[in-house]
Design a protein around this motif. Sequence first.
Motif, PDB file in Angstrom:
ATOM      1  N   TRP A 350       0.860  -1.197   0.000  1.00 48.49           N
ATOM      2  CA  TRP A 350       0.000   0.000   0.000  1.00 48.49           C
ATOM      3  C   TRP A 350       0.887   1.233   0.000  1.00 48.49           C
ATOM      4  O   TRP A 350       2.094   1.140   0.205  1.00 48.49           O
ATOM      5  N   ALA A 351       0.297   2.411  -0.243  1.00 49.60           N
ATOM      6  CA  ALA A 351       1.146   3.596  -0.442  1.00 49.60           C
ATOM      7  C   ALA A 351       0.432   4.902  -0.125  1.00 49.60           C
ATOM      8  O   ALA A 351       0.489   5.850  -0.906  1.00 49.60           O
ATOM      9  N   GLY A 352      -0.237   4.984   1.010  1.00 48.61           N
ATOM     10  CA  GLY A 352      -0.850   6.240   1.408  1.00 48.61           C
ATOM     11  C   GLY A 352      -1.848   6.741   0.389  1.00 48.61           C
ATOM     12  O   GLY A 352      -2.747   6.016  -0.037  1.00 48.61           O
ATOM     13  N   ASP A 353      -1.691   7.998  -0.055  1.00 47.82           N
ATOM     14  CA  ASP A 353      -2.579   8.573  -1.065  1.00 47.82           C
ATOM     15  C   ASP A 353      -2.235   8.102  -2.475  1.00 47.82           C
ATOM     16  O   ASP A 353      -2.969   8.418  -3.421  1.00 47.82           O
ATOM     17  N   GLU A 354      -1.121   7.396  -2.634  1.00 51.04           N
ATOM     18  CA  GLU A 354      -0.702   6.906  -3.949  1.00 51.04           C
ATOM     19  C   GLU A 354      -1.104   5.445  -4.110  1.00 51.04           C
ATOM     20  O   GLU A 354      -1.856   4.907  -3.295  1.00 51.04           O
ATOM     21  N   HIS A 355      -0.600   4.790  -5.152  1.00 50.93           N
ATOM     22  CA  HIS A 355      -0.798   3.352  -5.295  1.00 50.93           C
ATOM     23  C   HIS A 355       0.542   2.703  -5.608  1.00 50.93           C
ATOM     24  O   HIS A 355       1.514   3.380  -5.958  1.00 50.93           O
TER      25      HIS A 355
END
Length: 437
Positions: A350-355
Motif C-alpha cells: 500500500w502507499a498512502g494517497d498513492e498506489h
Amino acid sequence: MGDKRHERGICELYAEDPERADYLIFGRRANPDRRGFMQGAGLATMGALLGAAIPFHRNMPAGLIPAALAEETDSFMLEGKDGLSVLNDRPVNAETPAHLLDDDVTPTARHFIRNNGIAPESTSPDGWTLKIDGLADNPMELSIDDLKDRFEVVSYKLQLECGGNGRAAFNPPASGNQWTVGAVGNSEWTGVRLADVLQAAGVKPEAIYTAHYGADSHLSGDPGKDAISRGMPIWKAMNPHTLIAFEQNGAPIHPMNGAPLRIVAPGWPGSTSQKWLTRIWLRDRVHDGQKMGPTSYRVPRYPVAPGEEVPHEAMRIIESMPVKSLITYPKSGHTLPVDHRTVEVRGHAWAGDEHVIAMHVSTDFGATWQRAELMSPPNPYSWQRWRAELNFPTKGYYEVWARATDSKGRMQPFTVNWNPKGYLNNSMHRIAVRVEA
C-alpha cells in the motif's frame, strides 16, 4: 553476594550497539560497505542458532538480527478478536501477527486495535448522534439512521495503518507502543462520504480544517480532557473515499475499532480516523486538539541524527503514509520439506494517497531482486495483493525481503531515518525460511 548480572536478550544487545552485538554473539565485524563478514566459529554460531547454514551470508548486512531471532509474540485474548499480540492494556493496543493478515479483506477479528484513552462503556447505536458545527452554514445533529436515510451509503475496502507501525525497530528506541509490523488492516468499511455530510452542512469558505471528537475518555479520568482530538485539511475530508463509517465487513463495527460510528480516512495515520465519533467541528485554522502537537504524529522536516533533539517548530504533521509492504505467507520461520526448494511467497502492499506500481523480493539479503506479480486494488486506498514463486539454490537458512515502489517512484528502504517518536517506519519486511535439503 549473589550474582546480580543482568541477562540481556539478543534484541536488547542489538538495540544498544548492533555492531558490537555482532562481534559479541557471532564474531562478525563490519566492513565499510556495511556488509557483514563472518567466518569460522562466528558463522558456525549463527548457523547453529538458526538451525541451518546461510548460503548468502556474505551479503548479510552488519548489525542485522536474523529475522528468525528477532520475532517475539504475546497472544492477546479479547472478545471478538483472534490471535492479536498485546502491546498495552491501558489503553488497549494490540497488533496482528503478519501471517494472520493474509486475507485480502482483514476480518474484524484480526484488525489491529489502537486506543488513546478508555473506550466508552456503551457503543449502542440507539440514541447516538453526530454534531457538525463551527464554520458551517447549516449546523446539524444527525443520528445514525439520519446518515443512512439522507446520504448515499457506500462500501470500500480501505487500509488503515497506525503512524507508529514499525516503531520497535528504531534505535535508539522511541517512546510509545512498540509496534512491529501488524498495526495495519484492510477491512471493508460501510458508511457515508464525509464530503456529502459536510456539503449538506455548508462548509464556509474560511474553513480549512476539521476537528474530530469521540466518546472515549482520557486515561486520567478527567472529564475536561480529551483522549484524542485530531483533524485533517478540508481537501482530505472531501476525498470521496473518506467515510463516516457504521459497519465493518458487513456487520456493526467492533467496539474496540470505534463502534458505532467512526471516521475512516484511508492512507493517513489511523489517528486521523476518529473512533466513537460524536462531533466534527469546522475551523479556520489547523486544529490544536489533543494529539495534534507539538510532537504527536509529527516528524522532523529534515533528516536528524539518531537521538538528536528536534525543536518543536521543526516538526511537521504526518499526512499521507509512505509506501510499504508485508509478507503474509509463509509465516516467518517456515521450513520447506525435504526435497522441496520452491515456495510461493505472498502479501500486500500500500502507499498512502498513492498506489503501488511494482513489488520485488530478494532471497540473498538484497544482492539481487526478483519482480513479483502485483494485483490492482479493488478500489483506491485498498492494499494490493502480490505474490512470487521463489527457488532456493541449496539447503540452509534464508531471508525473504519484500520491497514495494509507489506511483511516484519512491521505493521502500532497508532502513529509515530516525525520528523522536518512531513514526513512518516503512523499511522492508523480511521473514526467515529454512530449506532442509
